[in-house]
Design an enzyme around this catalytic site. Structure first.
Site, PDB file in Angstrom:
ATOM      1  N   ARG A 241       0.841  -1.191   0.094  1.00  0.00           N
ATOM      2  CA  ARG A 241       0.151  -0.099   0.001  1.00  0.00           C
ATOM      3  C   ARG A 241       1.014   1.172   0.120  1.00  0.00           C
ATOM      4  O   ARG A 241       1.974   1.147   0.358  1.00  0.00           O
ATOM      5  CB  ARG A 241      -0.920  -0.101   1.231  1.00  0.00           C
ATOM      6  CG  ARG A 241      -1.812  -1.158   1.531  1.00  0.00           C
ATOM      7  CD  ARG A 241      -2.671  -1.107   2.739  1.00  0.00           C
ATOM      8  NE  ARG A 241      -3.426  -2.219   2.816  1.00  0.00           N
ATOM      9  CZ  ARG A 241      -3.216  -3.384   3.638  1.00  0.00           C
ATOM     10  NH1 ARG A 241      -2.123  -3.456   4.198  1.00  0.00           N
ATOM     11  NH2 ARG A 241      -4.132  -4.253   3.675  1.00  0.00           N
TER      12      ARG A 241
ATOM     13  N   LYS B 282      -1.624  -2.173   8.167  1.00  0.00           N
ATOM     14  CA  LYS B 282      -2.937  -1.665   9.066  1.00  0.00           C
ATOM     15  C   LYS B 282      -2.926  -2.333  10.332  1.00  0.00           C
ATOM     16  O   LYS B 282      -2.775  -3.492  10.604  1.00  0.00           O
ATOM     17  CB  LYS B 282      -4.016  -2.069   7.917  1.00  0.00           C
ATOM     18  CG  LYS B 282      -4.104  -1.215   6.573  1.00  0.00           C
ATOM     19  CD  LYS B 282      -5.625  -1.406   6.096  1.00  0.00           C
ATOM     20  CE  LYS B 282      -5.925  -0.602   4.849  1.00  0.00           C
ATOM     21  NZ  LYS B 282      -7.296  -0.917   4.358  1.00  0.00           N
TER      22      LYS B 282
ATOM     23  N   HIS C  66      -2.588   2.217  -5.840  1.00  0.00           N
ATOM     24  CA  HIS C  66      -3.299   0.852  -5.872  1.00  0.00           C
ATOM     25  C   HIS C  66      -3.528  -0.036  -6.870  1.00  0.00           C
ATOM     26  O   HIS C  66      -3.734  -1.109  -6.757  1.00  0.00           O
ATOM     27  CB  HIS C  66      -4.707   1.311  -5.042  1.00  0.00           C
ATOM     28  CG  HIS C  66      -5.259   0.068  -4.560  1.00  0.00           C
ATOM     29  ND1 HIS C  66      -4.925  -0.188  -3.260  1.00  0.00           N
ATOM     30  CD2 HIS C  66      -6.316  -0.782  -4.714  1.00  0.00           C
ATOM     31  CE1 HIS C  66      -5.662  -1.538  -3.085  1.00  0.00           C
ATOM     32  NE2 HIS C  66      -6.486  -1.821  -3.846  1.00  0.00           N
TER      33      HIS C  66
ATOM     34  N   ARG D 250      -0.378  -2.123  -6.878  1.00  0.00           N
ATOM     35  CA  ARG D 250      -0.944  -3.367  -5.871  1.00  0.00           C
ATOM     36  C   ARG D 250      -1.802  -4.247  -6.341  1.00  0.00           C
ATOM     37  O   ARG D 250      -1.691  -5.366  -6.386  1.00  0.00           O
ATOM     38  CB  ARG D 250      -1.509  -2.725  -4.654  1.00  0.00           C
ATOM     39  CG  ARG D 250      -1.956  -3.471  -3.348  1.00  0.00           C
ATOM     40  CD  ARG D 250      -2.107  -2.732  -2.273  1.00  0.00           C
ATOM     41  NE  ARG D 250      -2.820  -3.672  -1.095  1.00  0.00           N
ATOM     42  CZ  ARG D 250      -2.429  -4.150  -0.281  1.00  0.00           C
ATOM     43  NH1 ARG D 250      -1.271  -4.488  -0.181  1.00  0.00           N
ATOM     44  NH2 ARG D 250      -3.188  -4.941   0.358  1.00  0.00           N
TER      45      ARG D 250
ATOM     46  N   HIS E 206      -3.914  -8.992   4.007  1.00  0.00           N
ATOM     47  CA  HIS E 206      -5.216  -8.663   4.049  1.00  0.00           C
ATOM     48  C   HIS E 206      -5.630  -9.612   5.185  1.00  0.00           C
ATOM     49  O   HIS E 206      -5.178 -10.787   5.388  1.00  0.00           O
ATOM     50  CB  HIS E 206      -6.032  -9.396   2.871  1.00  0.00           C
ATOM     51  CG  HIS E 206      -5.837  -8.607   1.682  1.00  0.00           C
ATOM     52  ND1 HIS E 206      -6.139  -8.885   0.208  1.00  0.00           N
ATOM     53  CD2 HIS E 206      -5.764  -7.035   1.474  1.00  0.00           C
ATOM     54  CE1 HIS E 206      -5.951  -7.876  -0.611  1.00  0.00           C
ATOM     55  NE2 HIS E 206      -6.039  -6.747   0.171  1.00  0.00           N
TER      56      HIS E 206
ATOM     57  N   TYR F 209      -9.907  -9.240  -6.137  1.00  0.00           N
ATOM     58  CA  TYR F 209      -8.857  -9.330  -7.140  1.00  0.00           C
ATOM     59  C   TYR F 209      -8.874 -10.260  -8.299  1.00  0.00           C
ATOM     60  O   TYR F 209      -8.224 -10.295  -9.284  1.00  0.00           O
ATOM     61  CB  TYR F 209      -7.330  -9.205  -6.663  1.00  0.00           C
ATOM     62  CG  TYR F 209      -6.930  -7.881  -6.023  1.00  0.00           C
ATOM     63  CD1 TYR F 209      -6.692  -6.768  -6.330  1.00  0.00           C
ATOM     64  CD2 TYR F 209      -7.195  -8.192  -4.515  1.00  0.00           C
ATOM     65  CE1 TYR F 209      -6.461  -5.651  -5.435  1.00  0.00           C
ATOM     66  CE2 TYR F 209      -6.897  -7.034  -3.506  1.00  0.00           C
ATOM     67  CZ  TYR F 209      -6.549  -5.855  -4.111  1.00  0.00           C
ATOM     68  OH  TYR F 209      -6.465  -4.785  -3.558  1.00  0.00           O
TER      69      TYR F 209
END
Length: 254
Positions: free
Chosen positions: A128, A150, A219, A222, A245, A254
């Site tokens: 990211r 994150k 993004h 990514r 994730h 995706y």
């Protein structure tokens, strides 16, 4: 299990239990038919999830030597399903990625070296942009990056092949343990503060414009990483861990 049951039903023309179906007998003509049918029956995301499940079970058949490598390679030689209900954004082609790297390499200023390294870890590690700007030189050791993701979750990312060459070339020029990616003024002097996420966006679009590519976002790079890996048959769970994730459902997009 449900996805594989649906696929077994499509392939056999009747209701067959997931565990009873002989997956190793599937050939390219079968998997192309399956792809066509799941595209008709399910939403885009669900259809592609079915294809990921199919690739996974075929790879396991190959690992167990139930099918030859040639038969396996042929059976999984199908593309992800494209459509309009994908997450907003684009997937870069390999040709577009090559153009971006070449533009950076043609720039012999420190900015060219920095931008090539930035693109290399964005694509090579699926970062990211917020993770990119958080990187410090101390986060890298012998081909491995420690990513601050994150929710303060840490994960490791391997920087390999050409990506490693680009990245380590920049680090040798950087010569500090401070932020990896910083601003560079018009005379090539490096700043002290890390780039902002908006700066990453602006730099990528500048390079895309130079390369004759449509506007893109960090993004998108990514997203391209994830899509290219899944199209090559990499396990969904592996891609999930690589991207950081928390939920597999996010990776399925995706």
């Amino acid at each position: 299990r449900i996805a594989l049951r649906n696929i077994a039903e499509i392939a056999s023309g009747q209701t067959v239990d997931t565990y009873e179906f002989d997956w190793a007998t599937l050939q390219y003509t079968d998997t192309i038919l399956i792809r066509e049918q799941v595209a008709k029956r399910f939403s885009l995301h669900t259809a592609n999830y079915h294809l990921c499940a199919l690739r996974g079970v075929l790879k396991e058949c190959w690992r167990l030597q139930l099918m030859s490598h040639a038969d396996y390679a042929s059976a999984v030689d199908f593309q992800q399903i494209r459509g309009n209900d994908t997450e907003a954004g684009k997937v870069l082609s390999l040709d577009e990625l090559v153009k971006l790297f070449r533009i950076c390499q043609k720039d012999k200023t420190p900015a060219g070296l920095r931008d090539a390294a930035m693109l290399a870890v964005l694509y090579g590690c699926g970062l990211r942009r917020a993770e990119l700007v958080e990187l410090n030189v101390a986060d890298y050791s012998n081909g491995v990056l420690t990513i601050h993701g994150k929710g303060n979750r840490l994960r490791l990312a391997h920087v390999v092949n050409e990506a490693r060459e680009f990245f380590e070339g920049w680090l040798q020029f950087r010569k500090t343990d401070q932020p990896v990616f910083v601003s560079i003024n018009k005379v090539g002097k490096l700043g002290d503060a890390p780039l902002t996420t908006q700066s990453i966006y602006r730099i990528l679009n500048h390079r895309a414009s130079q390369a004759g590519i449509d506007a893109l976002s960090p993004h998108d790079v990514r997203r391209s990483t994830a899509t290219h890996l899944l199209e090559r048959g990499v396990d969904l769970a592996v891609v999930q861990r690589m991207l950081g994730h928390k939920q597999l459902s996010t990776t399925i997009i995706y």
